[in-house]
Write an enzyme that holds these catalytic residues in place. Structure first.
Site, PDB file in Angstrom:
ATOM      1  N   GLU A   1       2.345   3.809  -4.096  1.00 16.77           N
ATOM      2  CA  GLU A   1       1.764   2.492  -4.363  1.00 16.77           C
ATOM      3  C   GLU A   1       2.755   1.644  -5.165  1.00 16.77           C
ATOM      4  O   GLU A   1       2.947   0.452  -4.896  1.00 16.77           O
ATOM      5  CB  GLU A   1       0.451   2.631  -5.142  1.00 16.77           C
ATOM      6  CG  GLU A   1      -0.674   3.312  -4.400  1.00 16.77           C
ATOM      7  CD  GLU A   1      -1.440   2.398  -3.465  1.00 16.77           C
ATOM      8  OE1 GLU A   1      -1.033   1.228  -3.296  1.00 16.77           O
ATOM      9  OE2 GLU A   1      -2.451   2.857  -2.893  1.00 16.77           O
TER      10      GLU A   1
ATOM     11  N   HIS B   1      -9.133   0.049   2.753  1.00 16.07           N
ATOM     12  CA  HIS B   1      -9.886   0.608   3.881  1.00 16.07           C
ATOM     13  C   HIS B   1     -11.212  -0.129   4.092  1.00 16.07           C
ATOM     14  O   HIS B   1     -12.253   0.489   4.319  1.00 16.07           O
ATOM     15  CB  HIS B   1     -10.140   2.101   3.661  1.00 16.07           C
ATOM     16  CG  HIS B   1      -8.898   2.872   3.385  1.00 16.07           C
ATOM     17  ND1 HIS B   1      -7.949   3.130   4.349  1.00 16.07           N
ATOM     18  CD2 HIS B   1      -8.425   3.427   2.238  1.00 16.07           C
ATOM     19  CE1 HIS B   1      -6.956   3.820   3.812  1.00 16.07           C
ATOM     20  NE2 HIS B   1      -7.218   4.005   2.539  1.00 16.07           N
TER      21      HIS B   1
ATOM     22  N   ASP C   1       0.847  -1.193   0.000  1.00 14.77           N
ATOM     23  CA  ASP C   1       0.000   0.000   0.000  1.00 14.77           C
ATOM     24  C   ASP C   1       0.879   1.237   0.000  1.00 14.77           C
ATOM     25  O   ASP C   1       2.046   1.199   0.419  1.00 14.77           O
ATOM     26  CB  ASP C   1      -0.922   0.014   1.218  1.00 14.77           C
ATOM     27  CG  ASP C   1      -2.115   0.959   1.035  1.00 14.77           C
ATOM     28  OD1 ASP C   1      -2.370   1.358  -0.118  1.00 14.77           O
ATOM     29  OD2 ASP C   1      -2.780   1.289   2.028  1.00 14.77           O
ATOM     30  N   GLY C   2       0.318   2.335  -0.486  1.00 16.69           N
ATOM     31  CA  GLY C   2       1.034   3.600  -0.506  1.00 16.69           C
ATOM     32  C   GLY C   2       0.137   4.730  -0.037  1.00 16.69           C
ATOM     33  O   GLY C   2      -1.090   4.610  -0.043  1.00 16.69           O
TER      34      GLY C   2
ATOM     35  N   ASP D   1      -4.314  -2.567  -3.372  1.00 18.33           N
ATOM     36  CA  ASP D   1      -5.647  -1.963  -3.477  1.00 18.33           C
ATOM     37  C   ASP D   1      -5.682  -0.897  -4.574  1.00 18.33           C
ATOM     38  O   ASP D   1      -6.606  -0.104  -4.659  1.00 18.33           O
ATOM     39  CB  ASP D   1      -6.112  -1.383  -2.137  1.00 18.33           C
ATOM     40  CG  ASP D   1      -5.211  -0.266  -1.618  1.00 18.33           C
ATOM     41  OD1 ASP D   1      -4.371   0.243  -2.388  1.00 18.33           O
ATOM     42  OD2 ASP D   1      -5.345   0.106  -0.444  1.00 18.33           O
TER      43      ASP D   1
ATOM     44  N   ASP E   1      -1.321   0.135   5.182  1.00 23.32           N
ATOM     45  CA  ASP E   1      -1.724   1.540   5.192  1.00 23.32           C
ATOM     46  C   ASP E   1      -1.158   2.245   6.420  1.00 23.32           C
ATOM     47  O   ASP E   1      -0.690   3.389   6.332  1.00 23.32           O
ATOM     48  CB  ASP E   1      -3.240   1.650   5.176  1.00 23.32           C
ATOM     49  CG  ASP E   1      -3.726   3.086   5.265  1.00 23.32           C
ATOM     50  OD1 ASP E   1      -3.545   3.836   4.279  1.00 23.32           O
ATOM     51  OD2 ASP E   1      -4.266   3.472   6.319  1.00 23.32           O
TER      52      ASP E   1
END
Length: 240
Positions: free
Chosen positions: A51, A130, A9-10, A76, A140
């Site tokens: 990301e 999320h 994740d970024g 994601d 995250d």
């Protein structure tokens, strides 16, 4: 062939702005299983670049440290998934120009991702961000901690001691050709269950659950879709 699971994740505070990336890698080492968390950040960047950096650093770790692997990578970001598996090849054949004949953004990172993926057995899947998937939430948390200049402590050790579930539950839904939809949560959750140091609590909303577990070492949490799932989670968390 050894099997590896990677979550990435970024995050960025502004676009551009301070940013961070996070990755979780689960792999076999000797007779056991290990978990390695990775994280980093930049002072001025974008969410898409972060990301991509999470993917680059995760795959770089694998190539440097593990041989003969089959990788499943969860992101994601539709941008990362489609770029890495579809768009980048067309861009490369078009001298890194888009169909509109404009320069491709983030060319340097796309080239690195293509180089890393070139001789790896890798399947990339998109999951919902999320949405209560524990490993995605942890990535995250890592990413945002670096974006904020307050890096969280990164875990490295035996998988049995890791406090974050790596499960992408069947209830989340597997889509066509094994893809996991980016928006599978159309049904409202029955509840959220969390556990900290053996103390289990039930929450009516993800915001309430997140407020309790975010940043807490060894916290466990999961979404329940019905009363039976809630009961089973309570038992699971209580008897760990």
């Amino acid at each position: 062939m050894s099997k590896i699971i990677i979550f990435t994740d970024g995050s960025s505070r502004g676009n551009p702005g301070p940013g961070g990336w996070g990755a979780i890698i689960a792999y076999a080492e000797g007779k056991g299983k290990k978990i390695r968390e990775l994280g980093g950040g930049e002072k001025s960047t974008t969410n898409n670049r972060m990301e991509m950096m999470a993917v680059i650093e995760g795959l770089s770790f694998v190539k440097k440290n593990i041989e003969g692997v089959e990788i499943t990578l969860y992101t994601d970001s539709e941008y990362v998934k489609k770029g890495a598996t579809e768009w980048a090849y067309s861009w490369a054949s078009n001298n890194w120009r888009t169909k509109a004949n404009t320069p491709v953004l983030n060319k340097d990172l796309w080239q690195k991702i293509m180089e890393l993926m070139n001789d790896l057995d890798i399947g990339m899947k998109v999951i919902a961000g999320h949405a209560g998937i524990p490993a995605n939430e942890r990535c995250d948390e890592i990413a945002t901690s670096f974006a904020d200049g307050k890096p969280t402590k990164l875990f490295y050790g035996d998988a049995k001691n890791y406090y974050v579930s790596l499960e992408v539950r069947p209830a989340f839904g597997a889509g066509e050709k094994g893809k996991i939809p980016s928006r599978p949560f159309t049904k409202k959750a029955y509840s959220y269950v969390s556990a900290i140091k053996g103390v289990v609590k039930i929450h009516k909303s993800w915001a309430e659950c997140e407020a309790r577990v975010k940043g807490v070492m060894n916290a466990r949490y999961r979404k329940a879709m019905n009363k039976d799932e809630e009961t089973n989670l309570i038992k699971e968390f209580t008897h760990r």
